[in-house]
Design a protein around this motif. Structure first.
Motif, mmCIF file in Angstrom:
data_model
loop_
_atom_site.group_PDB
_atom_site.id
_atom_site.type_symbol
_atom_site.label_atom_id
_atom_site.label_comp_id
_atom_site.label_asym_id
_atom_site.label_seq_id
_atom_site.Cartn_x
_atom_site.Cartn_y
_atom_site.Cartn_z
ATOM 1 N N GLY A 192 0.848 -1.186 0.000
ATOM 2 C CA GLY A 192 0.000 0.000 0.000
ATOM 3 C C GLY A 192 0.882 1.234 0.000
ATOM 4 N N GLU A 193 0.291 2.378 0.273
ATOM 5 C CA GLU A 193 1.052 3.631 0.336
ATOM 6 C C GLU A 193 1.592 3.803 1.755
ATOM 7 O OE1 GLU A 193 2.936 6.362 -1.512
ATOM 8 O OE2 GLU A 193 1.223 5.559 -2.634
ATOM 9 N N ARG A 249 -6.508 5.580 -1.885
ATOM 10 C CA ARG A 249 -6.244 4.847 -0.650
ATOM 11 C C ARG A 249 -7.338 5.115 0.379
ATOM 12 N NH1 ARG A 249 -2.750 0.990 -2.275
ATOM 13 N NH2 ARG A 249 -1.387 1.908 -3.861
ATOM 14 N N GLU A 299 -6.016 0.178 -0.242
ATOM 15 C CA GLU A 299 -7.009 0.792 -1.120
ATOM 16 C C GLU A 299 -8.277 1.124 -0.343
ATOM 17 O OE1 GLU A 299 -7.661 -1.373 -4.748
ATOM 18 O OE2 GLU A 299 -5.533 -1.796 -5.001
#
Length: 228
Positions: free
Chosen positions: A114-115, A180, A214
């Motif tokens: 993910g971020e 996100r 997400e």
């Protein structure tokens, strides 16, 4: 509060990931299932309880750079691998830093990609608890893309804090990159703000990184530390 008070009574000034996660979980911050083990046999028994795939890492206040010491092993997928990883980490760390006091090995379920973001708080003499937020990796190291707010934060202030950084479009979706779970991130900032208000024992807290998945899939803390 009880965890922090106990640590201070024991003369501790630093809480590593396992103890820090207990404090964060008490405030509803999204920690991942984990267990601290002290033998290879315990690691093998605990593996299924924690869940696969696993990451295992050394817990020692003396080992600052765990990866450099060979103190982190990723993608462990069976109890047998967990037992072997325990032995390997202990061996690596003892070779790298023979005098390091090892508290145990932390077993934690791995978080999907993910971020990466960072969250933190510092105790300022004039302002009290100051909350920090930024994107992880190169954004914090090179660009210094960070936002600060004085606690407590309202829902609106938490949302504005996310929008304030230059890299915000990476969280809201751009160039075929998925948006996100900004709602989960915003909730974490607010809970951190509450912790800053209610736990004056904490001088500094770092969550680095938190992985933001997400939309509607959450955000999870991958590592944390607390200085008292």
């Amino acid at each position: 509060q009880a965890i922090l008070d106990k640590a201070l009574q024991e003369g501790k000034s630093y809480l590593a990931e396992f103890e820090a996660s207990e404090v964060l979980a008490a405030y509803g911050l999204p920690v991942v299932p984990s267990k601290l083990v002290t033998t290879a046999e315990n690691a093998e028994k605990a593996a299924h309880t924690v869940g696969f795939p696993l990451v295992m890492k050394v817990m020692s206040a003396d080992v600052v750079h765990k990866s450099d010491a060979g103190g982190v092993i990723l993608n462990i997928n069976s109890p047998e691998e967990a037992a072997q990883a325990f032995k390997q980490i202990i061996d690596n760390v003892k070779k790298y830093q023979p005098d390091a006091k090892i508290e145990g090995i932390l077993m934690r379920q791995m978080i999907p990609d993910g971020e990466e973001v960072i969250l933190g708080l510092k105790r300022d003499v004039s302002f009290g608890g100051v909350v920090m937020f930024g994107l992880g990796g190169i954004f914090v190291e090179v660009v210094k893309d960070i936002a600060f707010r004085v606690a407590p934060l309202s829902k609106e202030e938490s949302a504005d804090m996310i929008k304030d950084i230059k890299g915000a479009p990476l969280l809201f979706g751009m160039r075929n990159q998925p948006a996100r779970d900004v709602t989960a991130l915003q909730e974490s900032i607010q809970r951190l703000s509450q912790l800053a208000e209610e736990c004056p024992q904490i001088k500094e807290l770092d969550i680095n990184p938190m992985i933001v998945l997400e939309e509607n899939k959450g955000a999870f803390i991958a590592d944390a530390r607390i200085i008292l």
